[in-house]
Scaffold this motif. Structure first.
Motif, mmCIF file in Angstrom:
data_model
loop_
_atom_site.group_PDB
_atom_site.id
_atom_site.type_symbol
_atom_site.label_atom_id
_atom_site.label_comp_id
_atom_site.label_asym_id
_atom_site.label_seq_id
_atom_site.Cartn_x
_atom_site.Cartn_y
_atom_site.Cartn_z
ATOM 1 N N PRO A 111 -15.886 6.080 -8.735
ATOM 2 C CA PRO A 111 -14.566 6.266 -9.333
ATOM 3 C C PRO A 111 -14.149 6.683 -8.246
ATOM 4 O O PRO A 111 -12.341 6.714 -7.966
ATOM 5 N N LYS A 112 -14.925 7.223 -6.946
ATOM 6 C CA LYS A 112 -13.632 7.090 -5.629
ATOM 7 C C LYS A 112 -13.821 5.839 -4.803
ATOM 8 O O LYS A 112 -12.673 5.582 -4.079
ATOM 9 N N ALA A 113 -13.718 4.883 -5.249
ATOM 10 C CA ALA A 113 -13.127 3.540 -4.386
ATOM 11 C C ALA A 113 -12.594 2.862 -4.731
ATOM 12 O O ALA A 113 -12.068 2.435 -5.851
ATOM 13 N N GLU A 114 -11.221 3.089 -4.064
ATOM 14 C CA GLU A 114 -10.192 2.844 -4.546
ATOM 15 C C GLU A 114 -9.729 1.270 -4.801
ATOM 16 O O GLU A 114 -8.773 0.908 -5.213
ATOM 17 N N VAL A 115 -10.491 0.827 -3.664
ATOM 18 C CA VAL A 115 -9.938 -0.812 -3.942
ATOM 19 C C VAL A 115 -10.821 -1.412 -5.217
ATOM 20 O O VAL A 115 -9.868 -1.687 -5.945
ATOM 21 N N LEU A 116 -11.592 -0.552 -5.997
ATOM 22 C CA LEU A 116 -12.193 -1.716 -6.916
ATOM 23 C C LEU A 116 -10.940 -0.835 -8.060
ATOM 24 O O LEU A 116 -10.612 -1.695 -8.981
ATOM 25 N N TRP A 117 -10.171 0.519 -8.108
ATOM 26 C CA TRP A 117 -9.628 0.532 -8.917
ATOM 27 C C TRP A 117 -7.720 -0.339 -8.684
ATOM 28 O O TRP A 117 -7.163 -0.684 -9.600
ATOM 29 N N LEU A 118 -7.394 -0.377 -7.656
ATOM 30 C CA LEU A 118 -6.760 -1.261 -6.908
ATOM 31 C C LEU A 118 -7.132 -2.638 -7.916
ATOM 32 O O LEU A 118 -6.123 -3.243 -7.724
ATOM 33 N N PHE A 147 -5.720 8.132 -10.178
ATOM 34 C CA PHE A 147 -5.242 9.400 -9.914
ATOM 35 C C PHE A 147 -5.962 9.978 -9.709
ATOM 36 O O PHE A 147 -6.509 11.302 -9.644
ATOM 37 N N ALA A 148 -6.342 10.680 -11.136
ATOM 38 C CA ALA A 148 -7.075 11.759 -11.547
ATOM 39 C C ALA A 148 -8.769 11.694 -11.007
ATOM 40 O O ALA A 148 -9.207 12.757 -10.429
ATOM 41 N N ALA A 149 -9.145 10.192 -10.562
ATOM 42 C CA ALA A 149 -10.427 10.211 -9.766
ATOM 43 C C ALA A 149 -9.831 10.763 -8.127
ATOM 44 O O ALA A 149 -10.553 11.162 -7.343
ATOM 45 N N ASN A 150 -8.574 9.643 -7.718
ATOM 46 C CA ASN A 150 -8.186 10.626 -5.875
ATOM 47 C C ASN A 150 -6.850 10.899 -6.463
ATOM 48 O O ASN A 150 -5.305 10.037 -5.870
ATOM 49 N N PRO A 151 -6.706 12.281 -6.084
ATOM 50 C CA PRO A 151 -5.159 12.312 -6.369
ATOM 51 C C PRO A 151 -4.257 12.744 -4.641
ATOM 52 O O PRO A 151 -3.141 12.603 -4.501
ATOM 53 N N ASN A 202 6.512 12.548 -5.844
ATOM 54 C CA ASN A 202 4.933 13.244 -5.675
ATOM 55 C C ASN A 202 4.049 12.947 -4.867
ATOM 56 O O ASN A 202 3.373 13.844 -4.337
ATOM 57 N N ALA A 203 4.715 11.769 -4.646
ATOM 58 C CA ALA A 203 3.535 11.026 -3.363
ATOM 59 C C ALA A 203 4.014 11.650 -2.036
ATOM 60 O O ALA A 203 2.941 12.387 -1.695
ATOM 61 N N ARG A 204 5.299 12.462 -1.441
ATOM 62 C CA ARG A 204 5.174 13.009 -0.851
ATOM 63 C C ARG A 204 4.435 14.540 -0.817
ATOM 64 O O ARG A 204 4.316 15.418 0.104
ATOM 65 N N ILE A 259 -3.307 4.424 -3.658
ATOM 66 C CA ILE A 259 -2.937 4.302 -5.388
ATOM 67 C C ILE A 259 -1.262 4.602 -5.414
ATOM 68 O O ILE A 259 -0.533 4.133 -5.826
ATOM 69 N N TRP A 260 -1.225 5.681 -4.628
ATOM 70 C CA TRP A 260 0.353 6.122 -4.723
ATOM 71 C C TRP A 260 1.384 4.806 -4.642
ATOM 72 O O TRP A 260 2.172 4.716 -5.314
ATOM 73 N N LEU A 261 0.719 4.215 -3.881
ATOM 74 C CA LEU A 261 2.101 2.935 -3.488
ATOM 75 C C LEU A 261 2.047 1.988 -4.207
ATOM 76 O O LEU A 261 2.679 0.942 -4.773
ATOM 77 N N ALA A 262 0.759 1.604 -4.753
ATOM 78 C CA ALA A 262 0.415 0.851 -5.709
ATOM 79 C C ALA A 262 1.483 0.961 -7.004
ATOM 80 O O ALA A 262 1.722 0.252 -7.574
#
Length: 275
Positions: A9-16, A40-44, A72-74, A49-52
């Protein structure tokens, strides 16, 4: 992919990858949005992820959602890119006062981020104010070639060629052996003085090639400045220095195109792109 996300779940590229597949392959915006919410829940604090999520909403004309996401991202992922996207969004939506307000805060946080200074100058309607912005910006970011070029272009656009020359001289002091700065200086001379401009430009070019003898960009400029009858000779000299440079190969394509050898020109352009 879902199994991989479940186990990593921490692998950002997989979510993307998952969100992109759902959005672009199935045209399922809601599904992509749900995947990114789980991401977001796994990588807040993930900038990616925010930019995607912002890109998803922006490209689907959900501008208020996009603005809320960046706000929110800021707070959660306060990075240079997040602030830059925030400023650009307000600018593109025509909210110039809001863009300037964000820009002021962004520059206070990231004074060495050259893109913010360049946007600040571009937002100004007054060349005098833009000039001051570039002065401050180049002091904070003396190695930003793009900003020095924008600064010189501003002076050139106002017809103040002496200042443009001075700006590029300062830029070369901070960034020696930079072909882009030399080419800008050469082109200014070609525009500035119809009588002696070419001679001055040729002198600048000679200095540039002494400093950067293997620069394809400079050799391409040298070829372009030669009369057509002498371009092939100059090209042979250039090939000895940087045979596989994309700028030089593009110059070859240009010569072939001018000779109406379209197919050969196309082959050389393909070669340049492939390097």
């Amino acid at each position: 992919l879902r199994l991989a996300i479940r186990h990593c779940p921490k692998a950002e590229v997989l979510w993307l990858m998952g969100a992109k597949e759902v959005w672009q392959t199935s045209n399922d915006v809601i599904g992509a949005r749900e995947i990114l919410q789980m991401a977001f829940a796994a990588n807040p604090d993930s900038e990616q992820i925010w930019l995607a999520a912002f890109k998803l909403e922006f490209e689907n004309n959900e501008f208020e959602r996009a603005k809320t996401l960046l706000k929110n991202a800021r707070q959660r992922a306060s990075t240079q890119r997040v602030w830059l996207k925030s400023v650009i969004l307000e600018r593109d939506l025509g909210n110039i006062p809001a863009a300037r307000e964000l820009l002021s805060e962004a520059l206070a946080r990231f004074p060495d981020f050259d893109k913010l200074w360049m946007i600040d100058a571009q937002l100004s309607d007054d060349p005098k104010i833009a000039r001051e912005v570039y002065k401050k910006g180049t002091t904070k970011c003396p190695h930003s070639i793009a900003m020095w070029l924008c600064y010189a272009a501003l002076e050139e656009s106002q017809g103040v060629y002496a200042r443009a020359r001075s700006v590029l001289e300062q830029a070369r002091l901070h960034n020696p052996r930079n072909p882009q700065l030399w080419v800008a200086a050469i082109r200014i001379e070609l525009k500035a003085d119809s009588n002696n401009g070419r001679k001055i430009a040729q002198a600048q070019l000679a200095k540039a090639l002494q400093e950067c003898p293997n620069s394809g960009l400079l050799w391409a400029e040298a070829i372009a400045m030669e009369p057509k009858a002498q371009q092939k000779s100059k090209l042979l000299d250039a090939m000895k220095k940087c045979e596989n440079d994309p700028y030089l190969i593009t110059a070859v394509a240009k010569i072939l195109w001018q000779a109406r050898k379209i197919d050969k020109a196309s082959d050389w352009l393909k070669k340049a792109v492939g390097i």
